[in-house]
Design a protein around this motif. Structure first.
Motif, short mmCIF file in Angstrom:
data_model
loop_
_atom_site.label_atom_id
_atom_site.label_comp_id
_atom_site.label_asym_id
_atom_site.label_seq_id
_atom_site.Cartn_x
_atom_site.Cartn_y
_atom_site.Cartn_z
N TRP A 1 -4.93 8.62 -10.41
CA TRP A 1 -5.36 7.29 -9.99
C TRP A 1 -6.12 6.53 -11.08
O TRP A 1 -6.57 5.42 -10.87
CB TRP A 1 -6.24 7.38 -8.75
N GLU B 1 0.79 5.29 0.44
CA GLU B 1 -0.07 6.36 0.91
C GLU B 1 0.65 7.69 0.79
O GLU B 1 1.82 7.80 1.17
CB GLU B 1 -0.46 6.14 2.37
N GLU C 1 -10.03 14.02 3.01
CA GLU C 1 -9.32 12.77 2.73
C GLU C 1 -9.98 12.08 1.54
O GLU C 1 -11.20 12.02 1.45
CB GLU C 1 -9.39 11.87 3.96
N SER D 1 -2.78 1.18 -3.71
CA SER D 1 -3.93 1.90 -3.19
C SER D 1 -3.50 3.34 -2.92
O SER D 1 -2.57 3.57 -2.17
CB SER D 1 -4.43 1.24 -1.91
N TRP D 2 -4.17 4.29 -3.55
CA TRP D 2 -3.81 5.69 -3.40
C TRP D 2 -4.63 6.34 -2.29
O TRP D 2 -5.79 6.02 -2.08
CB TRP D 2 -4.08 6.43 -4.70
N HIS D 3 -3.98 7.29 -1.60
CA HIS D 3 -4.60 7.96 -0.46
C HIS D 3 -4.08 9.40 -0.43
O HIS D 3 -2.88 9.61 -0.52
CB HIS D 3 -4.20 7.20 0.79
N TYR D 4 -4.97 10.36 -0.28
CA TYR D 4 -4.58 11.77 -0.19
C TYR D 4 -5.29 12.37 1.01
O TYR D 4 -6.49 12.16 1.19
CB TYR D 4 -4.96 12.51 -1.47
N ARG D 5 -4.56 13.13 1.81
CA ARG D 5 -5.17 13.78 2.98
C ARG D 5 -4.55 15.16 3.14
O ARG D 5 -3.34 15.32 3.00
CB ARG D 5 -4.90 12.96 4.23
N ARG E 1 0.86 -1.17 0.00
CA ARG E 1 0.00 0.00 0.00
C ARG E 1 0.89 1.22 0.00
O ARG E 1 1.82 1.31 0.79
CB ARG E 1 -0.89 -0.01 1.23
N GLN F 1 -9.58 8.40 -0.70
CA GLN F 1 -8.97 7.07 -0.70
C GLN F 1 -9.48 6.31 -1.92
O GLN F 1 -10.68 6.13 -2.08
CB GLN F 1 -9.37 6.32 0.57
N GLU F 2 -8.55 5.89 -2.78
CA GLU F 2 -8.91 5.06 -3.92
C GLU F 2 -9.29 3.69 -3.36
O GLU F 2 -8.61 3.16 -2.50
CB GLU F 2 -7.72 4.97 -4.88
N SER F 3 -10.42 3.13 -3.84
CA SER F 3 -10.91 1.89 -3.24
C SER F 3 -10.87 0.70 -4.19
O SER F 3 -11.51 -0.30 -3.94
CB SER F 3 -12.35 2.09 -2.75
#
Length: 185
Positions: free
Chosen positions: A60, A4, A91, A31-35, A2, A93-95
């Motif tokens: 993404w 992030e 936030e 899995s991409w995540h941006y916050r 993962r 989050q690519e799921s």
């Protein structure tokens, strides 16, 4: 595996969850995540925040979700601006089959999705958003709340609701884009 794009935890480490540790390497996927923390939400910043959110979706491979995500981000942040004392955290989050977008603020008042009076000036944003996304949730936190929505891409398995089908979503998003283009940033 993962990846992030977020701040590290306070101790500087990120420990994998038990599920991640047991995941065979053949099932691992990106899995991409941006916050981002927003100390204050100002209407002047909305266009820039929408552009950042849509840039992440393009990165993404989820550009087809941009119009609805931009609308959702604008609605959630506008609610923070209008109904809270200020700061929040956005936030994304690519799921795997879509994206989950969350806004956390520090106000205890929970929003409600309701049918407004016909002559009401506002109050339609969450109702509209609830009809465009696959899931809309509000969670009370020890300090504040988190309002989230899940939007599945056309290839994902959605709820099948007549309001949430990909073709309905695309036509509504197209009309919203046209309005947005006319009004400027």
């Amino acid at each position: 595996m993962r990846i992030e794009a977020v701040r590290l935890e306070r101790n500087g480490d990120r420990t994998p969850s038990a599920e991640e540790e047991q995941m065979p390497i053949t099932e691992a996927r990106l899995s991409w995540h941006y916050r981002v923390a927003l100390p204050g939400v100002h209407p002047e910043a909305m266009a820039l925040i929408r552009q950042i959110a849509c840039s992440h979706l393009r990165l993404w491979g989820l550009a087809e979700l941009s119009d609805v995500v931009a609308l959702g981000v604008t609605e959630l942040l506008t609610n923070v601006h209008k109904h809270t004392a200020g700061g929040c955290e956005l936030e994304m989050q690519e799921s795997g089959d879509g994206v989950r977008v969350s806004v956390r603020d520090f106000d205890d008042a929970l929003p409600a999705v309701k049918q407004p009076d016909e002559d009401a000036v506002g109050g339609r944003g969450l109702l509209l958003l609830s009809r465009l996304v696959d899931e809309l949730t509000v969670v009370r936190l020890p300090l504040g709340k988190r309002v989230s929505f899940l939007l599945l891409n056309a290839l994902g398995e959605g709820s099948g609701s007549a309001y949430r089908g990909a073709s309905d979503r695309e036509s509504i998003a197209l009309r919203l884009s046209e309005v947005d283009d006319l009004s400027g940033p």
